[in-house]
Design a protein around this motif. Structure first.
Motif, PDB file in Angstrom:
ATOM      1  N   ALA A 147      32.302  42.255  40.397  1.00 37.16           N
ATOM      2  CA  ALA A 147      31.736  41.575  39.238  1.00 37.16           C
ATOM      3  C   ALA A 147      30.558  40.696  39.638  1.00 37.16           C
ATOM      4  O   ALA A 147      29.850  40.169  38.773  1.00 37.16           O
ATOM      5  N   GLU A 148      30.330  40.554  40.939  1.00 42.15           N
ATOM      6  CA  GLU A 148      29.241  39.709  41.432  1.00 42.15           C
ATOM      7  C   GLU A 148      27.904  40.435  41.498  1.00 42.15           C
ATOM      8  O   GLU A 148      26.882  39.819  41.830  1.00 42.15           O
ATOM      9  N   PRO A 164      35.909  40.488  28.861  1.00 44.66           N
ATOM     10  CA  PRO A 164      35.593  40.122  30.251  1.00 44.66           C
ATOM     11  C   PRO A 164      36.802  39.583  31.004  1.00 44.66           C
ATOM     12  O   PRO A 164      36.779  39.492  32.231  1.00 44.66           O
ATOM     13  N   LYS A 165      37.875  39.253  30.277  1.00 45.01           N
ATOM     14  CA  LYS A 165      39.085  38.777  30.936  1.00 45.01           C
ATOM     15  C   LYS A 165      39.666  39.836  31.856  1.00 45.01           C
ATOM     16  O   LYS A 165      40.151  39.541  32.957  1.00 45.01           O
ATOM     17  N   TYR A 166      39.628  41.102  31.387  1.00 41.56           N
ATOM     18  CA  TYR A 166      40.199  42.190  32.166  1.00 41.56           C
ATOM     19  C   TYR A 166      39.131  43.041  32.852  1.00 41.56           C
ATOM     20  O   TYR A 166      39.431  43.723  33.829  1.00 41.56           O
ATOM     21  N   GLU A 205      30.891  41.760  31.588  1.00 44.42           N
ATOM     22  CA  GLU A 205      30.662  40.518  30.847  1.00 44.42           C
ATOM     23  C   GLU A 205      29.209  40.362  30.410  1.00 44.42           C
ATOM     24  O   GLU A 205      28.931  39.815  29.337  1.00 44.42           O
ATOM     25  N   ALA A 206      28.260  40.835  31.223  1.00 51.76           N
ATOM     26  CA  ALA A 206      26.833  40.609  30.942  1.00 51.76           C
ATOM     27  C   ALA A 206      26.157  41.823  30.307  1.00 51.76           C
ATOM     28  O   ALA A 206      24.952  41.987  30.422  1.00 51.76           O
ATOM     29  N   ILE A 207      26.928  42.671  29.611  1.00 51.79           N
ATOM     30  CA  ILE A 207      26.329  43.881  29.068  1.00 51.79           C
ATOM     31  C   ILE A 207      25.184  43.571  28.102  1.00 51.79           C
ATOM     32  O   ILE A 207      24.169  44.267  28.078  1.00 51.79           O
TER      33      ILE A 207
END
Length: 360
Positions: A17-18, A47-49, A54-56
């Motif tokens: 995710a980084e 984004p929790k799972y 998250e940044a789509i």
């Protein structure tokens, strides 16, 4: 023949995710210049799972859409559909047939979507009513984890056909023609002979089905030969839709194999099709460069092959018989970067090797 590039969604959802938005945007822009006509940019999920997605919205805002490319995003619920609609365009409306998407593996669907197979089936009437309300006239059958499960074992042709027949009957009762079928294999249980058997059964049972969608994972190295088996079974009357990922990355955290799951590498499929005389419209050189960019972003080699060894050389692209020893992945890139990248290799022959005649 239709190829859908899933690296930005199926691939990135199992990676760190980084990875920065700027790296993802650069990769998406590079893939957009390869000639691929269908690219999935990500998914609108919690984004929790799936923090990788998250940044789509930022990615969609920052990338540069290429003319003639259809961009899509996965949305699994009403909120996801609403978020996706806010970015349409540059996203394109989904063009796949409406489907009664059902998992053969109850365990997997519980792990993947927090619902049972029975609950998926309970939603069929709502899906059908929605298609009727929109005036739809065609639909597709769809089963996922179709061939086997790491949790429940192998599924038989009879089990698959029973589920497909239930779906077909539901559409037929609603007066909607079935013209497509999707077969998904997230846990990599399909084999070439199994695909042949399944597609033959579908064609014999429902000759009106002409659109075939395949989403095959590659944990056991059989996705590309299984795709080849599908090519051999299907005829010119069929439209075949194939999901792939650049570099062959990809995977699902719910199936038990993680990043080892993989998918058909887009570059490997393009190479296969072109060598078979099936034009793809994809610039393989640019696609390989995109895979190299992906490897730089990930900090490791990807599972695909053609990005490492190059396509089969023909004509003036045949290797120089006096090419020095090639031992590393970096030296092997001479097929695209030129002989200088292998210039530090050994030359064990005593005298220059004459250039052979070229077979056309």
């Amino acid at each position: 023949m239709h190829i859908t590039e899933e690296c930005m969604r199926e691939g990135m959802q199992i990676e760190s995710a980084e990875i920065s938005v700027s790296d993802k945007v650069s990769l998406l822009n590079a893939l957009s210049q390869t000639g691929l006509k269908s690219i999935v940019v990500g998914s609108f999920v919690s984004p929790k799972y799936t923090p990788q997605m998250e940044a789509i919205e930022d990615i969609i805002k920052q990338f540069t859409p290429a003319e003639g490319v259809n961009y899509h995003a996965l949305a699994l619920n009403r909120r996801g559909v609403e978020r996706s609609a806010e970015y349409t365009p540059p996203l394109s409306p989904a063009k796949r047939h409406p489907m009664l998407f059902t998992h053969m593996c109850d365990t997997f669907t519980r792990r993947n979507t927090n619902q049972s197979q029975a609950q998926e089936i309970e939603r069929w009437p709502q899906i059908i009513e929605g298609v009727q309300r929109r005036g739809g006239s065609e639909a597709a059958l769809a089963i996922n984890a179709a061939f086997g499960s790491n949790f429940e074992g192998q599924f038989s042709l009879d089990q698959r056909m029973q589920m497909l027949k239930r779906q077909h009957q539901a559409w037929s009762d609603a007066g909607i023609a079935v013209t497509g079928v999707l077969l998904g294999d997230p846990m990599s249980w399909c084999m070439p002979h199994t695909m042949e058997e399944q597609l033959n059964a579908i064609q014999e049972t429902w000759p009106g089905i002409s659109h075939v969608y395949l989403h095959l994972h590659d944990a056991r190295g059989l996705a590309l030969p299984t795709t080849y088996a599908a090519l051999r079974v299907l005829s010119d009357k069929n439209d075949l839709y194939l999901d792939t990922t650049a570099g062959g990355i990809g995977g699902c955290p719910y199936c038990g194999n993680g990043r080892a799951t993989g998918m058909v590498a887009t570059e490997d499929l393009v190479n296969l099709l072109e060598e078979m005389g099936i034009a793809t419209g994809v610039n393989l050189e640019k696609l390989i460069e995109a895979v190299w960019m992906l490897e730089d972003i990930l900090g490791r080699h990807t599972p695909g092959h053609v990005s490492k060894a190059g396509p089969m050389p023909h004509g003036e692209n045949l290797y120089d018989p006096n090419l020095p020893f090639v031992e590393t992945f970096e030296q092997a890139r001479h097929f695209q970067l030129g002989p200088q990248v292998a210039a530090d290799g050994l030359y064990p022959w005593r005298e220059p090797i004459p250039k052979p005649s070229i077979n056309s």
